[in-house]
Design an enzyme around this catalytic site. Structure first.
Site, PDB file in Angstrom:
ATOM      1  N   LEU A  49      -7.450 -16.394  -7.461  1.00 29.56           N
ATOM      2  CA  LEU A  49      -6.241 -15.872  -6.819  1.00 29.56           C
ATOM      3  C   LEU A  49      -5.293 -15.225  -7.820  1.00 29.56           C
ATOM      4  O   LEU A  49      -4.893 -14.069  -7.660  1.00 29.56           O
ATOM      5  CB  LEU A  49      -5.530 -17.002  -6.076  1.00 29.56           C
ATOM      6  CG  LEU A  49      -4.190 -16.634  -5.426  1.00 29.56           C
ATOM      7  CD1 LEU A  49      -4.390 -15.587  -4.342  1.00 29.56           C
ATOM      8  CD2 LEU A  49      -3.508 -17.884  -4.866  1.00 29.56           C
ATOM      9  N   ALA A  50      -4.912 -15.960  -8.862  1.00 27.01           N
ATOM     10  CA  ALA A  50      -3.947 -15.418  -9.822  1.00 27.01           C
ATOM     11  C   ALA A  50      -4.504 -14.189 -10.529  1.00 27.01           C
ATOM     12  O   ALA A  50      -3.769 -13.235 -10.809  1.00 27.01           O
ATOM     13  CB  ALA A  50      -3.561 -16.488 -10.843  1.00 27.01           C
ATOM     14  N   ASP A  51      -5.805 -14.204 -10.836  1.00 28.98           N
ATOM     15  CA  ASP A  51      -6.419 -13.038 -11.467  1.00 28.98           C
ATOM     16  C   ASP A  51      -6.356 -11.818 -10.554  1.00 28.98           C
ATOM     17  O   ASP A  51      -6.079 -10.700 -11.002  1.00 28.98           O
ATOM     18  CB  ASP A  51      -7.871 -13.340 -11.821  1.00 28.98           C
ATOM     19  CG  ASP A  51      -8.001 -14.186 -13.071  1.00 28.98           C
ATOM     20  OD1 ASP A  51      -7.753 -13.659 -14.161  1.00 28.98           O
ATOM     21  OD2 ASP A  51      -8.338 -15.374 -12.954  1.00 28.98           O
ATOM     22  N   GLY A  52      -6.642 -12.024  -9.270  1.00 26.84           N
ATOM     23  CA  GLY A  52      -6.608 -10.910  -8.335  1.00 26.84           C
ATOM     24  C   GLY A  52      -5.222 -10.321  -8.179  1.00 26.84           C
ATOM     25  O   GLY A  52      -5.045  -9.093  -8.128  1.00 26.84           O
ATOM     26  N   ALA A  57      -4.437  -8.406 -11.270  1.00 28.92           N
ATOM     27  CA  ALA A  57      -5.158  -7.132 -11.309  1.00 28.92           C
ATOM     28  C   ALA A  57      -4.400  -6.051 -10.547  1.00 28.92           C
ATOM     29  O   ALA A  57      -4.268  -4.917 -11.028  1.00 28.92           O
ATOM     30  CB  ALA A  57      -6.555  -7.303 -10.725  1.00 28.92           C
TER      31      ALA A  57
END
Length: 395
Positions: A165-168, A171
């Protein structure tokens, strides 16, 4: 024009998720993205599900990119990389702070080579501060942002999401930051450095938690699937074993739901006119809505809610998503040829532009598929390439 970002050249030297996904979004809209991988490959190639030894996550994350292997820790690799930077518009990296500088490839050096370069640095904690050099992943951002603290059942532990989630979120923020920097370059002619910490974008999306604590001293608690802002709002089990999500963020929708389930008497209660007040009576409202839904099959429940113009959605798996007519109408799922897997289905581009739409030009390519093509632009002829391969600089 092959997309609105045609002519923008991006060097993607980031690994795993946040930085590479930002570059994927740029590729979807026409940017030429050169994925520079260590000769062993981006770790995402072996991360998660595989078919016949082929990483499926890579097929999505590497789509539209040209795969080039180059060991940046070597002097020959750094020499070639400097040539590549000279005509690039964007460089996306996620090395631990100080790594590029140690290689003589810090922003000050790169800017001398190319004053127009936009350098996007995506790390767990950012380039400065006491945590800057710590290893950082999205999981840590989900914990430190407060997301985990408010996720889960009231009497249960904090919970993390079962996906990046946090990576998305980071991004998407990175892609926006890059486009903002490119727009500024249009005015000034100069690139700039972007410092994006994965712990920050998810914090923004959590809404008013910080200001509520600052002004009122209030901390949001775990509420399961409920909301402190409105009710009924929950997941409800249907007679055939399915689950449906119901939301009543608008007062008119809340009234329609209660009329539908045969409880107009609750609408007359003095507390029903406020979402926050309804949330204090969530048990009573959940009992009314849940009992009505539990007596009916999923299809009947969804049809009745749609007829009443009340908000509802079934809880889907990936199999349901691929079969849904709304996703088909939107073109949300792309069906693509792949050199290694035959055909694959994956999420399509993120949004639809009416005049300059994006598209997926190809799926994630085999490791190093474009090394000869791309490095050939920078004076690496077949003999030189063979020497680099023998030295382990490329693969």
């Amino acid at each position: 024009m092959d997309g609105p970002l045609s002519g923008i050249r991006v060097l993607d030297v980031a690994t795993l998720f946040a930085g590479p996904l930002a570059a994927t979004m740029l590729a979807d809209f026409g940017a030429e993205v050169v994925k520079i991988e260590h000769p062993d490959g981006d770790p995402v190639r072996s991360h998660g599900a595989q078919r016949d030894g082929v990483g499926l996550w890579w097929k999505m994350l590497g789509r539209g990119k040209k795969s080039v292997t180059l060991y940046l820790g070597s002097a020959p690799g750094q020499q070639i990389f400097r040539r590549m930077v000279a005509d690039a518009d964007v460089l996306v990296e996620n090395f631990r702070p100080g790594t590029l500088e140690r290689w003589g490839l810090g922003y000050s050096e790169l800017r001398e080579i190319n004053p127009g370069l936009v350098l996007a640095r995506v790390t767990g904690f950012g380039q400065i501060g006491p945590y800057a050099r710590r290893p950082g992943f999205g999981t840590l951002a989900e914990a430190m942002s407060g997301f985990a603290a408010i996720t889960g059942e009231p009497d249960g532990p904090p919970m993390l999401p079962p996906f990046g989630l946090a990576d998305g979120i980071a991004a998407q923020a990175t892609a926006f930051a890059i486009m903002t920097a490119l727009r500024a370059r249009d005015r000034t002619g100069l690139g700039q450095q972007i410092d994006l910490a994965i712990i920050e974008p998810i914090l923004t999306l959590l809404g008013p938690q910080l200001i509520a604590y600052d002004q009122l001293g209030e901390l949001q608690t775990r509420m399961g699937n409920r909301s402190s802002n409105n009710a009924p709002r929950n997941l409800y089990r249907t007679a055939d074993g399915g689950w449906v999500a119901v939301s009543t963020s608008a007062q008119s929708v809340a009234e329609r739901v209660l009329r539908l389930v045969g409880r107009p008497d609750l609408i007359e209660q003095p507390w029903f006119g406020s979402g926050a007040e309804r949330a204090l009576h969530a048990d009573e409202l959940d009992d009314a809505v849940g009992a009505w839904i539990a007596a009916r099959d999923t299809a009947e429940v969804v049809k009745a809610f749609e007829h009443a113009e009340a908000a509802i959605a079934p809880v889907y798996t990936a199999a349901d998503v691929l079969d849904d007519p709304q996703y088909r109408a939107l073109g949300t799922i792309a069906d693509l040829p792949d050199a290694e897997l035959g055909r694959v289905r994956m999420q399509n581009v993120l949004f639809r532009l009416s005049d300059t739409p994006g598209r997926i030009r190809w799926t994630g390519p085999p490791l190093g598929a474009h090394t000869a093509e791309v490095l050939g632009r920078y004076g690496v002829d077949p003999d030189a390439l063979a020497e680099l391969r023998a030295a382990g600089v490329v693969r």
